[in-house]
Design a protein around this motif. Structure first.
Motif, PDB file in Angstrom:
ATOM      1  N   LYS A  89       0.826  -1.209   0.000  1.00 35.74           N
ATOM      2  CA  LYS A  89       0.000   0.000   0.000  1.00 35.74           C
ATOM      3  C   LYS A  89       0.860   1.259   0.000  1.00 35.74           C
ATOM      4  CE  LYS A  89      -3.972  -2.104   2.285  1.00 35.74           C
ATOM      5  NZ  LYS A  89      -4.768  -2.167   3.516  1.00 35.74           N
ATOM      6  N   ALA A  93       1.108   4.162  -2.839  1.00 34.06           N
ATOM      7  CA  ALA A  93       0.902   5.584  -2.531  1.00 34.06           C
ATOM      8  C   ALA A  93       2.091   6.415  -3.021  1.00 34.06           C
ATOM      9  CB  ALA A  93       0.696   5.779  -1.034  1.00 34.06           C
ATOM     10  N   ASP A 116      -4.278  13.812   0.304  1.00 33.20           N
ATOM     11  CA  ASP A 116      -5.322  12.780   0.336  1.00 33.20           C
ATOM     12  C   ASP A 116      -4.726  11.377   0.227  1.00 33.20           C
ATOM     13  OD1 ASP A 116      -7.250  14.740   0.563  1.00 33.20           O
ATOM     14  OD2 ASP A 116      -7.814  14.694  -1.572  1.00 33.20           O
ATOM     15  N   ILE A 117      -3.773  11.225  -0.680  1.00 36.04           N
ATOM     16  CA  ILE A 117      -3.110   9.922  -0.848  1.00 36.04           C
ATOM     17  C   ILE A 117      -2.378   9.538   0.433  1.00 36.04           C
ATOM     18  CG2 ILE A 117      -1.247   8.692  -2.051  1.00 36.04           C
ATOM     19  CD1 ILE A 117      -2.047  10.389  -4.554  1.00 36.04           C
ATOM     20  N   LEU A 119      -2.998  10.529   3.496  1.00 32.97           N
ATOM     21  CA  LEU A 119      -3.967  10.199   4.555  1.00 32.97           C
ATOM     22  C   LEU A 119      -4.555   8.805   4.340  1.00 32.97           C
ATOM     23  CD1 LEU A 119      -5.803  13.604   5.019  1.00 32.97           C
ATOM     24  CD2 LEU A 119      -4.283  12.469   6.645  1.00 32.97           C
ATOM     25  N   LYS A 120      -4.874   8.465   3.094  1.00 34.25           N
ATOM     26  CA  LYS A 120      -5.408   7.129   2.812  1.00 34.25           C
ATOM     27  C   LYS A 120      -4.378   6.047   3.130  1.00 34.25           C
ATOM     28  CE  LYS A 120      -8.610   8.555  -0.816  1.00 34.25           C
ATOM     29  NZ  LYS A 120      -8.867   8.563  -2.250  1.00 34.25           N
ATOM     30  N   GLU A 123      -4.181   5.590   6.896  1.00 39.03           N
ATOM     31  CA  GLU A 123      -5.347   4.899   7.451  1.00 39.03           C
ATOM     32  C   GLU A 123      -5.352   3.410   7.123  1.00 39.03           C
ATOM     33  OE1 GLU A 123      -8.627   7.040   5.832  1.00 39.03           O
ATOM     34  OE2 GLU A 123      -8.265   8.807   7.066  1.00 39.03           O
ATOM     35  N   ALA A 124      -4.687   3.045   6.035  1.00 39.82           N
ATOM     36  CA  ALA A 124      -4.705   1.645   5.575  1.00 39.82           C
ATOM     37  C   ALA A 124      -3.955   0.731   6.494  1.00 39.82           C
ATOM     38  CB  ALA A 124      -4.110   1.565   4.180  1.00 39.82           C
TER      39      ALA A 124
END
Length: 124
Positions: A89, A93, A116-117, A119-120, A123-124
């Motif tokens: 992941k 990113a 945004d990338i 933060l995603k 969170e992953a």
């Protein structure tokens, strides 16, 4: 192998002596005493400690080691797989971020996409 000493009622052990396996395995056989210099810092008297490890001791320790290994091994494999998934992941990113900013000066919109990338990925 390490030798520790501590008070009878306490739980704080202090290392008194240690030997690396290469220092005691050469020529070892059951019944042989492995000696350690266990003199306490600041004490004038010289103290020697001997440890005898019998075949039954080795077998018992090996069985305990094997039992522990069998319990921990699946946990470690699962943790490794989780880490591999996280790595995939994060690499994805990073590739996305690279594509956004590699060949141009980032605009506010591009920076927002990068955030945004990130933060995603977090969170992953």
């Amino acid at each position: 192998m390490k030798i520790y000493r501590g008070p009878q009622t306490g739980k704080r052990w202090k290392e008194t002596a240690a030997k690396k396996p290469r220092e005691y395995i050469k020529g070892w056989e059951p019944g042989q005493t492995i000696s350690f210099n266990a003199t306490i810092d600041g004490v004038q008297r010289f103290t020697e400690i001997g440890v005898q490890i019998e075949e039954a001791d080795l077998l018992a320790l090996f069985c305990a080691f094997l039992k522990n290994y069998r319990q921990k091994h699946p946990e470690l494999l699962a943790e490794l797989e989780t880490s591999r998934t996280e790595l995939r992941k994060l690499r994805s990113a990073i590739r996305q971020i690279y594509r956004l900013i590699a060949f141009k000066t980032p605009s506010e919109e591009t920076l927002k996409e990068v955030r945004d990338i990130a933060l995603k990925a977090r969170e992953a």
